[in-house]
Design an enzyme around this catalytic site. Structure first.
Site, PDB file in Angstrom:
ATOM      1  N   GLY A 201       0.836  -1.200   0.000  1.00 14.97           N
ATOM      2  CA  GLY A 201       0.000   0.000   0.000  1.00 14.97           C
ATOM      3  C   GLY A 201       0.866   1.243   0.000  1.00 14.97           C
ATOM      4  N   LYS A 204       2.426   6.241   3.689  1.00  8.32           N
ATOM      5  CA  LYS A 204       1.912   6.844   4.921  1.00  8.32           C
ATOM      6  C   LYS A 204       1.450   5.734   5.869  1.00  8.32           C
ATOM      7  CE  LYS A 204      -1.487  10.219   6.105  1.00  8.32           C
ATOM      8  NZ  LYS A 204      -2.815  10.503   5.630  1.00  8.32           N
ATOM      9  N   GLY A 206       2.305   2.665   5.488  1.00  3.57           N
ATOM     10  CA  GLY A 206       3.505   1.846   5.710  1.00  3.57           C
ATOM     11  C   GLY A 206       4.206   2.235   7.001  1.00  3.57           C
ATOM     12  N   GLU A 223       5.623  -3.261   0.711  1.00  3.39           N
ATOM     13  CA  GLU A 223       5.590  -3.102  -0.746  1.00  3.39           C
ATOM     14  C   GLU A 223       4.876  -1.790  -1.019  1.00  3.39           C
ATOM     15  OE1 GLU A 223       6.814  -4.976  -3.193  1.00  3.39           O
ATOM     16  OE2 GLU A 223       7.574  -6.621  -1.997  1.00  3.39           O
ATOM     17  N   CYS A 258       1.298   0.143  -9.074  1.00  2.70           N
ATOM     18  CA  CYS A 258       2.446   0.653  -8.303  1.00  2.70           C
ATOM     19  C   CYS A 258       3.657   0.929  -9.178  1.00  2.70           C
ATOM     20  CB  CYS A 258       2.794  -0.322  -7.193  1.00  2.70           C
ATOM     21  SG  CYS A 258       3.063  -1.992  -7.790  1.00  2.70           S
TER      22      CYS A 258
HETATM   23  P1  NAD Z   1      -5.434   0.773   0.473  1.00  3.77           P
HETATM   24  O1  NAD Z   1      -6.111   2.067   0.755  1.00  3.77           O
HETATM   25  O2  NAD Z   1      -6.222  -0.386   0.033  1.00  3.77           O
HETATM   26  O3  NAD Z   1      -4.603   0.412   1.753  1.00  3.77           O
HETATM   27  C1  NAD Z   1      -3.867  -0.779   1.837  1.00  3.77           C
HETATM   28  C2  NAD Z   1      -4.209  -1.494   3.118  1.00  3.77           C
HETATM   29  O4  NAD Z   1      -3.879  -0.667   4.222  1.00  3.77           O
HETATM   30  C3  NAD Z   1      -5.695  -1.825   3.245  1.00  3.77           C
HETATM   31  O5  NAD Z   1      -5.847  -3.191   3.562  1.00  3.77           O
HETATM   32  C4  NAD Z   1      -6.170  -0.928   4.357  1.00  3.77           C
HETATM   33  O6  NAD Z   1      -7.152  -1.543   5.145  1.00  3.77           O
HETATM   34  C5  NAD Z   1      -4.935  -0.693   5.181  1.00  3.77           C
HETATM   35  N1  NAD Z   1      -4.990   0.592   5.884  1.00  3.77           N
HETATM   36  C6  NAD Z   1      -5.427   1.766   5.380  1.00  3.77           C
HETATM   37  N2  NAD Z   1      -5.320   2.739   6.328  1.00  3.77           N
HETATM   38  C7  NAD Z   1      -4.806   2.152   7.426  1.00  3.77           C
HETATM   39  C8  NAD Z   1      -4.442   2.624   8.736  1.00  3.77           C
HETATM   40  N3  NAD Z   1      -4.591   3.895   9.090  1.00  3.77           N
HETATM   41  N4  NAD Z   1      -3.937   1.732   9.613  1.00  3.77           N
HETATM   42  C9  NAD Z   1      -3.768   0.460   9.256  1.00  3.77           C
HETATM   43  N5  NAD Z   1      -4.092  -0.047   8.039  1.00  3.77           N
HETATM   44  C10 NAD Z   1      -4.598   0.780   7.139  1.00  3.77           C
HETATM   45  O7  NAD Z   1      -4.330   0.955  -0.646  1.00  3.77           O
HETATM   46  P2  NAD Z   1      -3.459   2.208  -1.014  1.00  3.77           P
HETATM   47  O8  NAD Z   1      -2.475   2.473   0.050  1.00  3.77           O
HETATM   48  O9  NAD Z   1      -4.285   3.310  -1.524  1.00  3.77           O
HETATM   49  O10 NAD Z   1      -2.707   1.560  -2.260  1.00  3.77           O
HETATM   50  C11 NAD Z   1      -2.084   2.327  -3.192  1.00  3.77           C
HETATM   51  C12 NAD Z   1      -0.608   2.454  -2.842  1.00  3.77           C
HETATM   52  O11 NAD Z   1      -0.046   1.156  -2.783  1.00  3.77           O
HETATM   53  C13 NAD Z   1       0.181   3.193  -3.880  1.00  3.77           C
HETATM   54  O12 NAD Z   1       1.128   3.997  -3.241  1.00  3.77           O
HETATM   55  C14 NAD Z   1       0.876   2.083  -4.651  1.00  3.77           C
HETATM   56  O13 NAD Z   1       2.058   2.466  -5.290  1.00  3.77           O
HETATM   57  C15 NAD Z   1       1.108   1.086  -3.572  1.00  3.77           C
HETATM   58  N6  NAD Z   1       1.209  -0.256  -4.123  1.00  3.77           N
HETATM   59  C16 NAD Z   1       2.391  -0.892  -4.037  1.00  3.77           C
HETATM   60  C17 NAD Z   1       2.522  -2.150  -4.588  1.00  3.77           C
HETATM   61  C18 NAD Z   1       3.811  -2.899  -4.524  1.00  3.77           C
HETATM   62  O14 NAD Z   1       3.784  -4.088  -4.798  1.00  3.77           O
HETATM   63  N7  NAD Z   1       4.905  -2.290  -4.193  1.00  3.77           N
HETATM   64  C19 NAD Z   1       1.434  -2.747  -5.196  1.00  3.77           C
HETATM   65  C20 NAD Z   1       0.232  -2.067  -5.231  1.00  3.77           C
HETATM   66  C21 NAD Z   1       0.114  -0.820  -4.676  1.00  3.77           C
END
Ligand code: NAD
Length: 491
Positions: A201, A204, A206, A223, A258
């Site tokens: 994800g 932030k 992360g 990731e 991503c």
């Molecule tokens: P998202 O909003 O689905 O969040 C990812 C996960 O984090 C979800 O399961 C969500 O429940 C959890 N989450 C959200 N807020 C949280 C909090 N405050 N506390 C704990 N958990 C929480 O996804 P996203 O972050 O919008 O995804 C997009 C991002 O992910 C982009 O930055 C993209 O580049 C990155 N991404 C990376 C990869 C990779 O393989 N490196 C793949 C896909 C996406």
């Protein structure tokens, strides 16, 4: 149905998370997840789930992202099948202890590295490839012999429900579980003492994951994303380059990927030629009105739609749009948009775009592109389109990125022999193929000795002669060892 779901959500609090952890710890302690047979049975279960429920997966992806069927198959379903088959084919080999060289210090002995499962692990998945990016790490966790909890993304609710409905039917639910929910549920899960957290994800969240993991010294794989640059030299095969750039940007989840090219760098002189080629290719792929194309995903939700339109509407940016820019909020549609030389300090040039907008940065000489990239955090992917071998070598040695691809976009992550992961702000740790197995294994050092060859010099009382011999052994000096053994020079 909605009420039932609400109730389920309410119930998943800290106590529920603790009792789930207790249950999975008991399963793991029984040792059953460690056997080759158990792992194979679960992987076969997942392979069967993917095959039998293929249509439901396509439907869920369409509901969540209007993902075109071909894209759903190519970028999610087939990749999941391939990950499963790869693990099934190579698992025996991966599990074998690796014999390593002995050492004179421990002679006689034999040494090996044993891959052991970590225990009970948590996988937190994102919404953009909501099927693949959830099941792929789960495959790795199971292959490595762990019990695992999957938390799919609430932003892609249809795929999340799919997992909740079916996954536990196809695997051993005493060791593999799905928890649906949003921040509250994820926070409850994060309170637990996991043996690894695998999060995909944004950076932030992360940081929240890493902070929660630190409380228990839990290792993490993060990731993440970032701004993946793409350099285009003027000596390229323009038609092929334009096709691969357009496919990587707009043909893959509308830029919500991503490793999607985030911005292009090219020379001032070549930019007009490249822009024309990309416009032609866009029309070939998606027709005169891309809004009517069935081959382009939509923006995932209105929050992300608003985020993207704000990037475009920043005063100093909107005048830089040279193609596209149309939008339809009801249909969560933003047309493929190209911008030329958006100001360096604009949001679009500093935040990950994650959508169908593509800024082009121009430089005087293509070599200057490296400075542009190195002025930003390390990206997840870096792309170069060029026929110049020297430039290619410099690109590989000068740019730090999670992964690189020369003369194409995105497809490097389809090679399971390559690790997939970020560096610096784009993430930590990697997976895919054997790297997934390793991400969820501990490499245990094991030294085997018998009772023979018990050298007295290692034990007190120490003498100068013992000390000389020990030093020579530790420093690996053959001459020193001989000298110490023959007692020369006398002291
Ligand atoms: P998202 O909003 O689905 O969040 C990812 C996960 O984090 C979800 O399961 C969500 O429940 C959890 N989450 C959200 N807020 C949280 C909090 N405050 N506390 C704990 N958990 C929480 O996804 P996203 O972050 O919008 O995804 C997009 C991002 O992910 C982009 O930055 C993209 O580049 C990155 N991404 C990376 C990869 C990779 O393989 N490196 C793949 C896909 C996406």
């Amino acid at each position: 149905m909605a009420g039932e779901k609400e109730l389920k959500k309410q119930r998943f609090d800290n106590d529920a998370a603790a009792s789930l952890m207790k249950e999975l710890r008991t399963t793991y302690a029984s040792g059953k997840t460690k056997s080759y047979e158990w792992r194979v049975a679960q992987l076969k279960g997942i392979a069967m789930l993917v095959s039998e429920k293929e249509n439901e997966i396509v439907e869920a992806l369409y509901t969540d992202l209007s993902k075109p069927e071909t894209e759903a198959h190519v970028t999610e379903i087939s990749m999941a099948k391939s990950a499963c088959n790869h693990a099934l084919k190579d698992l025996k080999q991966w599990m074998k202890p690796e014999k390593v060289k002995g050492s004179i210090l421990t002679f006689p002995s034999s040494a090996e590295i044993v891959s052991e499962p970590l225990g009970v692990v948590l996988v937190i998945a994102p919404w953009n490839y909501p099927f693949l990016l959830a099941i792929d790490p789960v495959i790795g966790a199971i292959a490595a012999g762990n019990a695992v909890v999957l938390k799919p993304s609430e932003v892609s609710p249809a795929t999340s429900s799919f997992f909740a409905k079916y996954l536990e039917e196809y695997v051993d639910r005493s060791a593999v579980r799905v928890v649906e929910g949003n921040v509250d549920e994820t926070t409850a899960l994060l309170e637990q003492n996991w043996d690894k957290i695998f999060y995909t994800g944004n950076g932030k969240v992360g940081r929240i994951i890493m902070a929660a993991a630190a409380k228990h010294l839990t290792p993490v794989v993060l990731e993440l994303g970032g701004k993946s640059p793409l350099i285009v030299d003027s000596n390229v095969n323009l038609e092929v380059a334009a096709r691969r750039i357009v496919a990587g940007k707009w043909g893959s989840n509308s830029g919500q990927t991503c490793v999607s090219p985030d911005y292009i760098i090219t020379t001032k002189a070549f930019a007009p030629t490249l822009i024309d080629a990309m416009k032609n290719t866009l029309e070939q792929f998606f027709g005169k009105d891309p809004k009517e194309s069935k081959d382009m995903s939509r923006i995932v939700n209105s929050n992300h739609f608003a985020r993207l339109t704000q990037l475009l509407d920043e005063d100093k940016v909107s005048s830089k749009i040279i193609h596209g820019g149309q939008r339809d909020e009801k249909r969560l549609y933003i047309s493929p948009t190209i911008l030329l030389d958006a100001p360096e300090d604009s949001k679009i040039m500093n935040e990950e775009i994650f959508g169908p907008l593509l800024p082009i940065v121009t430089v005087d000489k293509v070599e200057n592109s490296f400075d542009v990239i190195n002025s930003k955090p390390k990206p997840l992917a870096a792309y170069l389109f060029s026929n110049n071998k020297k430039l290619e070598e410099e690109f590989v040695s000068t740019i730090s990125a999670g992964g690189m691809l020369i003369n194409d976009t995105i497809v490097h992550l389809a090679n399971p022999s390559l690790p997939f992961g970020g560096v610096g702000e784009s993430g930590t740790g990697s997976y895919h193929g054997k790297f997934s197995f390793e991400a969820f294994s501990h490499k245990k050092a094991v030294l085997h000795r018998g009772f023979g060859g018990d050298a007295p010099m290692r034990y007190p009382p120490y003498t100068p002669a013992k000390q000389r011999l020990l030093k020579a052994l530790l420093e690996g000096s053959i001459f020193g060892i001989i000298r110490a053994l023959i007692g020369w020079p006398r002291v």
